[in-house]
Design a protein around this motif. Structure first.
Motif, short mmCIF file in Angstrom:
data_model
loop_
_atom_site.label_atom_id
_atom_site.label_comp_id
_atom_site.label_asym_id
_atom_site.label_seq_id
_atom_site.Cartn_x
_atom_site.Cartn_y
_atom_site.Cartn_z
N GLY A 72 6.00 -1.50 2.68
CA GLY A 72 4.71 -1.97 2.21
C GLY A 72 3.66 -2.09 3.28
O GLY A 72 2.52 -2.46 3.01
N HIS A 73 4.03 -1.75 4.54
CA HIS A 73 3.07 -1.81 5.63
C HIS A 73 2.38 -0.46 5.82
O HIS A 73 2.96 0.60 5.56
CB HIS A 73 3.77 -2.14 6.96
N VAL A 74 1.14 -0.49 6.28
CA VAL A 74 0.52 0.68 6.86
C VAL A 74 1.12 0.85 8.25
O VAL A 74 1.34 -0.14 8.95
CB VAL A 74 -1.01 0.51 6.95
N THR A 75 1.42 2.08 8.65
CA THR A 75 2.10 2.26 9.94
C THR A 75 1.10 2.64 11.03
O THR A 75 0.38 1.79 11.51
CB THR A 75 3.24 3.29 9.81
N THR A 76 1.04 3.88 11.41
CA THR A 76 0.17 4.29 12.53
C THR A 76 -1.11 4.91 12.00
O THR A 76 -1.09 6.00 11.44
CB THR A 76 0.90 5.31 13.43
N THR A 77 -2.21 4.22 12.18
CA THR A 77 -3.50 4.73 11.73
C THR A 77 -4.57 4.32 12.74
O THR A 77 -4.49 3.23 13.32
CB THR A 77 -3.87 4.19 10.34
N PRO A 78 -5.57 5.17 12.96
CA PRO A 78 -6.67 4.78 13.86
C PRO A 78 -7.65 3.81 13.22
O PRO A 78 -8.55 3.30 13.91
CB PRO A 78 -7.34 6.12 14.18
N LYS A 79 -7.49 3.52 11.92
CA LYS A 79 -8.44 2.63 11.26
C LYS A 79 -8.28 1.21 11.81
O LYS A 79 -7.19 0.64 11.77
CB LYS A 79 -8.21 2.66 9.75
N PRO A 80 -9.34 0.61 12.32
CA PRO A 80 -9.25 -0.68 13.01
C PRO A 80 -8.59 -1.77 12.17
O PRO A 80 -9.00 -2.03 11.04
CB PRO A 80 -10.71 -1.03 13.30
N GLY A 81 -7.54 -2.36 12.73
CA GLY A 81 -6.87 -3.49 12.10
C GLY A 81 -5.79 -3.14 11.11
O GLY A 81 -4.98 -3.99 10.74
N TRP A 82 -5.73 -1.88 10.67
CA TRP A 82 -4.80 -1.52 9.60
C TRP A 82 -3.41 -1.15 10.12
O TRP A 82 -2.43 -1.26 9.38
CB TRP A 82 -5.37 -0.37 8.77
N SER A 83 -3.29 -0.70 11.34
CA SER A 83 -1.99 -0.28 11.85
C SER A 83 -1.03 -1.47 11.89
O SER A 83 -1.31 -2.49 12.51
CB SER A 83 -2.15 0.32 13.24
N GLY A 84 0.08 -1.35 11.16
CA GLY A 84 1.07 -2.43 11.09
C GLY A 84 0.74 -3.50 10.08
O GLY A 84 1.50 -4.48 9.95
N PHE A 85 -0.32 -3.33 9.31
CA PHE A 85 -0.73 -4.37 8.36
C PHE A 85 0.15 -4.36 7.11
O PHE A 85 0.46 -3.32 6.55
CB PHE A 85 -2.20 -4.17 7.96
N ASP A 86 0.52 -5.55 6.64
CA ASP A 86 1.39 -5.70 5.46
C ASP A 86 0.52 -5.70 4.19
O ASP A 86 0.22 -6.75 3.61
CB ASP A 86 2.19 -6.99 5.56
N PHE A 87 0.13 -4.52 3.78
CA PHE A 87 -0.74 -4.33 2.61
C PHE A 87 -0.06 -4.85 1.35
O PHE A 87 -0.58 -5.72 0.63
CB PHE A 87 -1.08 -2.85 2.51
N LEU A 88 1.11 -4.31 1.06
CA LEU A 88 1.79 -4.67 -0.19
C LEU A 88 2.17 -6.15 -0.21
O LEU A 88 2.01 -6.82 -1.24
CB LEU A 88 3.04 -3.79 -0.37
N GLY A 89 2.66 -6.67 0.90
CA GLY A 89 3.04 -8.08 0.95
C GLY A 89 1.86 -9.00 0.69
O GLY A 89 2.00 -10.03 0.01
N THR A 90 0.71 -8.64 1.21
CA THR A 90 -0.50 -9.45 0.97
C THR A 90 -0.83 -9.50 -0.51
O THR A 90 -1.17 -10.56 -1.05
CB THR A 90 -1.68 -8.87 1.76
#
Length: 293
Positions: A72-90
């Motif tokens: 459910g996490h975003v993994t490696t992305t250049p988009k600021p703040g999103w790399s490693g973010f727990d999208f689904l969990g949120t």
């Protein structure tokens, strides 16, 4: 039924509510910012919608392995703040409903298989050509994930003999995305693709790269339908050029009537139009609800 849908793009988020027939009855869109303010707006939108499930089709790369600790996490992305973010969990912490979770292009492929150009078929491939290039694969009646998920925008390509542009992909330079996404057109020719006339030499060159990729996809996956979406594909003059490039690359090897006689109905725009991604997310949410039921 009331099903929530999120099409999470790198430029904008589209959220909507629809039913089990693929009808979108309400929607909203807003720019993609850092994750916290963006998802705050998403959660505020759904707070009073009383949805029974929510499907998410998102930009990636993402972790879609349910057994993974970072599912459910975003993994490696250049988009600021999103790399490693727990999208689904949120989202799960905000709503106690079943969730569908996949890439935006897999969602679009699924939507096209359920309600769109590939309805009634057990396989299709969906390409999007826009700010990047993404590929969603629906095969033998299910979405393909594998080790991570398909990243067909980064396949390597042969260079057009008249092309001196080096490619913009920070990882591979002249991969498919580096040569054929919207930014490649703009940087190669100095203006956005939407500002180029239909007879500009940009378009045969674009078809050259896309046709290569599709020919490789056809011999590798043998899909029953190939669907091309995204902003670049709003240039409708590309479709006949791409079909001819595919036939040239295959050179009669895949001797099926769908290609030899019916290629106009084989390589097509999305049946759902620009709703493919949102309807795909809706289909993911519906599938998640059925699994839980």
């Amino acid at each position: 039924m009331r099903i929530g849908a999120i099409e999470a793009g790198g430029t904008k988020f589209v959220c909507g509510v629809g039913d089990e027939h693929g009808n979108i009855v309400d929607r909203v869109s807003f720019p993609t910012e850092r994750p916290e303010p963006t998802l705050e707006r998403v959660i505020d939108y759904f707070r009073d919608k009383k949805v029974e499930a929510i499907g998410i089709g998102t930009f990636g790369p993402i972790d879609i392995d349910p057994s993974s600790p970072t599912y459910g996490h975003v993994t490696t992305t250049p988009k600021p703040g999103w790399s490693g973010f727990d999208f689904l969990g949120t989202m799960k912490r905000a709503f106690d409903v079943p969730f569908g979770w996949d890439t935006d292009v897999n969602a679009a492929a699924y939507g096209e298989a359920v309600w769109g150009a590939a309805k009634g078929l057990d396989s299709c491939v969906y390409y999007t050509f826009g700010t990047g290039v993404g590929v969603g694969i629906f095969a033998e009646g299910r979405l393909v994930h594998g080790l991570l998920h398909p990243e067909g925008g980064h396949v390597l390509t042969r260079r057009h003999p008249d092309d001196t542009y080096e490619g913009f992909c920070p990882y591979h330079g002249d991969c498919l995305e580096g040569m054929a996404a919207g930014p490649a057109i703009e940087r190669r020719w100095g203006v956005k693709g939407s500002e180029l006339p239909p007879d500009h030499p940009a378009w045969p060159m674009e078809a050259f790269y896309i046709g290569q990729a599709l020919a490789s996809t056809i011999v590798l996956l043998s899909p029953k339908k190939v669907i091309l979406g995204g902003g670049v594909m709003h240039q409708k003059q590309l479709f006949p050029m791409i079909r001819e490039e595919v036939k040239r690359n295959l050179n009669g090897y895949v001797a099926h009537d769908a290609i030899l006689k019916g290629i106009d109905d084989y390589i097509v725009p999305p049946g759902l139009g620009d709703n493919a991604g949102l309807c795909g997310a809706l289909a993911l949410g519906l599938a998640a609800l059925r699994v839980q039921s």
